[in-house]
Scaffold this motif. Structure first.
Motif, PDB file in Angstrom:
ATOM      1  N   TRP A  34      43.340   8.218  83.601  1.00 59.26           N
ATOM      2  CA  TRP A  34      41.933   8.206  83.173  1.00 59.26           C
ATOM      3  C   TRP A  34      41.398   9.620  83.006  1.00 59.26           C
ATOM      4  O   TRP A  34      40.703   9.919  82.020  1.00 59.26           O
ATOM      5  CB  TRP A  34      41.102   7.441  84.207  1.00 59.26           C
ATOM      6  CG  TRP A  34      39.636   7.440  83.907  1.00 59.26           C
ATOM      7  CD1 TRP A  34      38.982   6.702  82.971  1.00 59.26           C
ATOM      8  CD2 TRP A  34      38.629   8.240  84.556  1.00 59.26           C
ATOM      9  NE1 TRP A  34      37.626   6.970  83.000  1.00 59.26           N
ATOM     10  CE2 TRP A  34      37.393   7.910  83.953  1.00 59.26           C
ATOM     11  CE3 TRP A  34      38.663   9.176  85.584  1.00 59.26           C
ATOM     12  CZ2 TRP A  34      36.205   8.512  84.353  1.00 59.26           C
ATOM     13  CZ3 TRP A  34      37.472   9.776  85.976  1.00 59.26           C
ATOM     14  CH2 TRP A  34      36.265   9.445  85.373  1.00 59.26           C
ATOM     15  N   LEU A  35      41.736  10.499  83.934  1.00 57.87           N
ATOM     16  CA  LEU A  35      41.293  11.890  83.829  1.00 57.87           C
ATOM     17  C   LEU A  35      41.877  12.564  82.596  1.00 57.87           C
ATOM     18  O   LEU A  35      41.186  13.320  81.898  1.00 57.87           O
ATOM     19  CB  LEU A  35      41.696  12.664  85.090  1.00 57.87           C
ATOM     20  CG  LEU A  35      40.944  12.301  86.377  1.00 57.87           C
ATOM     21  CD1 LEU A  35      41.552  13.032  87.572  1.00 57.87           C
ATOM     22  CD2 LEU A  35      39.460  12.652  86.246  1.00 57.87           C
ATOM     23  N   ILE A  36      43.145  12.296  82.310  1.00 62.78           N
ATOM     24  CA  ILE A  36      43.782  12.880  81.128  1.00 62.78           C
ATOM     25  C   ILE A  36      43.083  12.421  79.852  1.00 62.78           C
ATOM     26  O   ILE A  36      42.755  13.236  78.973  1.00 62.78           O
ATOM     27  CB  ILE A  36      45.278  12.501  81.079  1.00 62.78           C
ATOM     28  CG1 ILE A  36      46.055  13.234  82.178  1.00 62.78           C
ATOM     29  CG2 ILE A  36      45.874  12.838  79.701  1.00 62.78           C
ATOM     30  CD1 ILE A  36      47.493  12.774  82.318  1.00 62.78           C
ATOM     31  N   LEU A  37      42.832  11.114  79.746  1.00 60.15           N
ATOM     32  CA  LEU A  37      42.264  10.565  78.518  1.00 60.15           C
ATOM     33  C   LEU A  37      40.796  10.920  78.330  1.00 60.15           C
ATOM     34  O   LEU A  37      40.346  11.130  77.196  1.00 60.15           O
ATOM     35  CB  LEU A  37      42.434   9.040  78.495  1.00 60.15           C
ATOM     36  CG  LEU A  37      43.845   8.508  78.253  1.00 60.15           C
ATOM     37  CD1 LEU A  37      43.859   6.989  78.337  1.00 60.15           C
ATOM     38  CD2 LEU A  37      44.381   8.967  76.906  1.00 60.15           C
ATOM     39  N   ARG A  38      40.048  10.977  79.410  1.00 59.62           N
ATOM     40  CA  ARG A  38      38.592  11.108  79.291  1.00 59.62           C
ATOM     41  C   ARG A  38      38.029  12.495  79.595  1.00 59.62           C
ATOM     42  O   ARG A  38      36.910  12.802  79.208  1.00 59.62           O
ATOM     43  CB  ARG A  38      37.902  10.094  80.233  1.00 59.62           C
ATOM     44  CG  ARG A  38      38.151   8.652  79.842  1.00 59.62           C
ATOM     45  CD  ARG A  38      37.622   8.378  78.447  1.00 59.62           C
ATOM     46  NE  ARG A  38      37.881   6.999  78.031  1.00 59.62           N
ATOM     47  CZ  ARG A  38      37.618   6.529  76.822  1.00 59.62           C
ATOM     48  NH1 ARG A  38      37.102   7.328  75.912  1.00 59.62           N
ATOM     49  NH2 ARG A  38      37.898   5.276  76.503  1.00 59.62           N
ATOM     50  N   HIS A  39      38.787  13.339  80.254  1.00 63.26           N
ATOM     51  CA  HIS A  39      38.212  14.607  80.705  1.00 63.26           C
ATOM     52  C   HIS A  39      39.091  15.813  80.402  1.00 63.26           C
ATOM     53  O   HIS A  39      38.962  16.847  81.068  1.00 63.26           O
ATOM     54  CB  HIS A  39      37.927  14.535  82.215  1.00 63.26           C
ATOM     55  CG  HIS A  39      36.874  13.534  82.564  1.00 63.26           C
ATOM     56  ND1 HIS A  39      35.520  13.771  82.413  1.00 63.26           N
ATOM     57  CD2 HIS A  39      36.970  12.256  83.041  1.00 63.26           C
ATOM     58  CE1 HIS A  39      34.835  12.707  82.793  1.00 63.26           C
ATOM     59  NE2 HIS A  39      35.696  11.776  83.168  1.00 63.26           N
ATOM     60  N   THR A  40      39.989  15.693  79.440  1.00 70.44           N
ATOM     61  CA  THR A  40      40.805  16.836  79.046  1.00 70.44           C
ATOM     62  C   THR A  40      40.888  16.923  77.532  1.00 70.44           C
ATOM     63  O   THR A  40      40.719  15.924  76.821  1.00 70.44           O
ATOM     64  CB  THR A  40      42.243  16.737  79.614  1.00 70.44           C
ATOM     65  OG1 THR A  40      42.921  15.627  78.994  1.00 70.44           O
ATOM     66  CG2 THR A  40      42.241  16.554  81.124  1.00 70.44           C
ATOM     67  N   MET A  41      41.164  18.124  77.036  1.00 70.44           N
ATOM     68  CA  MET A  41      41.380  18.301  75.599  1.00 70.44           C
ATOM     69  C   MET A  41      42.639  17.562  75.155  1.00 70.44           C
ATOM     70  O   MET A  41      42.725  17.096  74.020  1.00 70.44           O
ATOM     71  CB  MET A  41      41.500  19.792  75.281  1.00 70.44           C
ATOM     72  CG  MET A  41      40.177  20.540  75.349  1.00 70.44           C
ATOM     73  SD  MET A  41      38.959  19.882  74.170  1.00 70.44           S
ATOM     74  CE  MET A  41      39.786  20.192  72.622  1.00 70.44           C
TER      75      MET A  41
ATOM     76  N   SER B 270      48.202   0.625  65.522  1.00 70.70           N
ATOM     77  CA  SER B 270      48.132   1.681  64.516  1.00 70.70           C
ATOM     78  C   SER B 270      47.624   2.990  65.110  1.00 70.70           C
ATOM     79  O   SER B 270      47.632   4.025  64.450  1.00 70.70           O
ATOM     80  CB  SER B 270      47.222   1.252  63.367  1.00 70.70           C
ATOM     81  OG  SER B 270      45.911   0.968  63.834  1.00 70.70           O
ATOM     82  N   GLY B 271      47.199   2.929  66.387  1.00 67.82           N
ATOM     83  CA  GLY B 271      46.809   4.141  67.090  1.00 67.82           C
ATOM     84  C   GLY B 271      45.308   4.394  67.104  1.00 67.82           C
ATOM     85  O   GLY B 271      44.541   3.758  66.387  1.00 67.82           O
ATOM     86  N   GLY B 272      44.903   5.343  67.962  1.00 70.28           N
ATOM     87  CA  GLY B 272      43.513   5.791  68.001  1.00 70.28           C
ATOM     88  C   GLY B 272      42.586   4.986  68.871  1.00 70.28           C
ATOM     89  O   GLY B 272      41.407   5.315  68.994  1.00 70.28           O
ATOM     90  N   LYS B 273      43.081   3.927  69.507  1.00 69.22           N
ATOM     91  CA  LYS B 273      42.195   3.049  70.268  1.00 69.22           C
ATOM     92  C   LYS B 273      42.923   2.481  71.471  1.00 69.22           C
ATOM     93  O   LYS B 273      44.099   2.122  71.381  1.00 69.22           O
ATOM     94  CB  LYS B 273      41.695   1.906  69.372  1.00 69.22           C
ATOM     95  CG  LYS B 273      40.685   0.979  70.037  1.00 69.22           C
ATOM     96  CD  LYS B 273      40.273  -0.123  69.080  1.00 69.22           C
ATOM     97  CE  LYS B 273      39.300  -1.086  69.736  1.00 69.22           C
ATOM     98  NZ  LYS B 273      38.953  -2.216  68.847  1.00 69.22           N
ATOM     99  N   GLY B 274      42.201   2.373  72.604  1.00 69.28           N
ATOM    100  CA  GLY B 274      42.780   1.799  73.813  1.00 69.28           C
ATOM    101  C   GLY B 274      42.059   2.299  75.041  1.00 69.28           C
ATOM    102  O   GLY B 274      41.606   3.450  75.084  1.00 69.28           O
ATOM    103  N   THR B 275      41.921   1.440  76.045  1.00 63.64           N
ATOM    104  CA  THR B 275      41.251   1.811  77.283  1.00 63.64           C
ATOM    105  C   THR B 275      42.092   1.410  78.484  1.00 63.64           C
ATOM    106  O   THR B 275      42.897   0.479  78.411  1.00 63.64           O
ATOM    107  CB  THR B 275      39.872   1.137  77.414  1.00 63.64           C
ATOM    108  OG1 THR B 275      40.050  -0.286  77.535  1.00 63.64           O
ATOM    109  CG2 THR B 275      38.993   1.430  76.202  1.00 63.64           C
ATOM    110  N   ILE B 276      41.876   2.118  79.581  1.00 66.27           N
ATOM    111  CA  ILE B 276      42.607   1.809  80.806  1.00 66.27           C
ATOM    112  C   ILE B 276      42.151   0.471  81.374  1.00 66.27           C
ATOM    113  O   ILE B 276      42.981  -0.345  81.798  1.00 66.27           O
ATOM    114  CB  ILE B 276      42.403   2.939  81.832  1.00 66.27           C
ATOM    115  CG1 ILE B 276      43.156   4.189  81.365  1.00 66.27           C
ATOM    116  CG2 ILE B 276      42.896   2.516  83.217  1.00 66.27           C
ATOM    117  CD1 ILE B 276      42.960   5.381  82.245  1.00 66.27           C
ATOM    118  N   LEU B 277      40.843   0.218  81.389  1.00 60.84           N
ATOM    119  CA  LEU B 277      40.331  -1.047  81.919  1.00 60.84           C
ATOM    120  C   LEU B 277      40.891  -2.230  81.129  1.00 60.84           C
ATOM    121  O   LEU B 277      41.342  -3.224  81.713  1.00 60.84           O
ATOM    122  CB  LEU B 277      38.803  -1.064  81.871  1.00 60.84           C
ATOM    123  CG  LEU B 277      38.131  -2.366  82.337  1.00 60.84           C
ATOM    124  CD1 LEU B 277      38.520  -2.707  83.769  1.00 60.84           C
ATOM    125  CD2 LEU B 277      36.615  -2.277  82.195  1.00 60.84           C
TER     126      LEU B 277
END
Length: 346
Positions: A190-197, A272-279
């Motif tokens: 979650w930290l990688i996806l939401r709080h890093t470049m 196809s990419g570009g979308k997805g959430t951990i929850l």
């Protein structure tokens, strides 16, 4: 009304609703779903596949796919355990985690090299490496069941946070310490996806690779990272699975990849990419696990369990893909109408 509309456009809402309805049905029919031991068993069943899912989620968001991670994990954990047994190692399980993670990262780097650097098709590459890893494990190494594990792994497998007993069925279930590893990996992802470049780059690469290149993102490095990441997580998950089972039948994780991919897509990730959430991914795996485990409570034979699971996968992934296609279509229509409006104004 705005909040309701947002909820109705999220896969997490529908998955939560389906899980609650299914749980209510199983409880009404069996009376055992809400027992403490069954809930613990559900959590335990989710640990390993959920760790797999965290790695697969990043791969799918970039627009890739990996079907080799279970074969990779099986080979890495077998070689790692064999090395520790030959060394007669009796220390901490952390060494086993570190050794297997390094081995699996090295194998996963092969996928990253072919896919990210040489830009070969992910499905073809990982199908090929899956066969290679299986061939090395079962052919070259002539792997057989490892019935004896290093002492540290055995102790880790036997340790538990707490135990619960169903007095009616005389069944005891234990919550392993590996649940903390799952929580840590979920938080790290979650930290990688939401709080890093890096996380922003992962979404950008999957959303529009050409735009990501124009933005100056290191697309090849990002893709190489996600394939190494799923490799490391696969190695960690393999050690956890073997510790909980307390023996290692070679290739016992092979075949799990389809359920993992299905859970990620059920959770709203786009192939196809570009979308997805951990929850959404965790809810997708929760539904898959709930379906498999709860059918046992209803006394459904194994072949019917496979049938129902397959139906859920097909229906769920079809709905997710259909909704994603509609969202893209509406987005294109809005851009088109906006362009037409500007032309008319001119």
């Amino acid at each position: 009304m705005t909040l309701i509309k947002k909820l109705l456009h999220r896969s997490e809402f529908y998955l939560t609703f389906i899980i609650l309805v299914f749980a209510f049905f199983v409880q009404a029919r069996s009376g055992q779903f809400l027992t403490a031991n069954n809930l613990v068993d559900l959590c335990v069943s989710m640990i390993v596949p959920s760790i797999f899912c965290m790695g697969m989620l990043l791969v799918v968001i970039t627009g890739g796919i990996d079907v080799s991670f279970t074969a990779l994990a099986s080979l890495s954990v077998y070689v790692g355990i064999d090395i520790l047994l030959r060394m007669e190692y009796e220390g901490s399980v952390l060494v086993a985690f570190l050794l297997v993670a390094v081995l699996s990262a090295a194998l996963a780097a092969l996928n990253g090299l072919f896919i990210a650097i040489l830009e070969l098709p992910p499905l073809i590459v990982t199908l090929g490496t899956m066969s290679v890893f299986q061939g090395i494990l079962l052919g070259i190494l002539n792997a057989s069941s490892q019935n004896v594990l290093p002492e540290g792994m055995s102790k880790f497998g036997l340790a538990s946070l707490f135990q619960v007993t169903n007095k009616k069925l005389n069944i005891t279930s234990a919550m392993p310490y590996s649940i903390f590893l799952l929580v840590g990996i979920v938080v790290a992802t979650w930290l990688i996806l939401r709080h890093t470049m890096l996380g922003r780059g992962i979404y950008a690469v999957g959303g529009n690779k050409n735009a990501a290149v124009r933005m100056g993102l290191k697309v090849k490095k990002i893709k190489f990272f996600v394939y190494c990441y799923i490799g490391v997580l696969a190695g960690i998950a393999a050690v956890i699975r073997i510790c909980m089972a307390r023996y290692n039948p070679p290739g016992n994780m092979m075949g799990m990849e389809m359920n993992v991919i299905a859970a990620v897509v059920l959770g709203g990730a786009s192939l196809s990419g570009g979308k997805g959430t951990i929850l959404g991914t965790l809810l997708g795996m929760g539904l898959m696990t709930l379906m498999e485990n709860s059918l046992l409570l209803l006394g459904v034979p194994g072949y019917w369990q496979t049938l129902f699971t397959g139906i859920i996968i097909v229906i769920g992934t079809s709905i997710t893909s259909y909704r994603a296609a509609n969202i893209r279509k509406r987005s294109v229509d809005r851009r088109g109408s906006g362009t037409c409006k500007k032309v008319n104004e001119i």
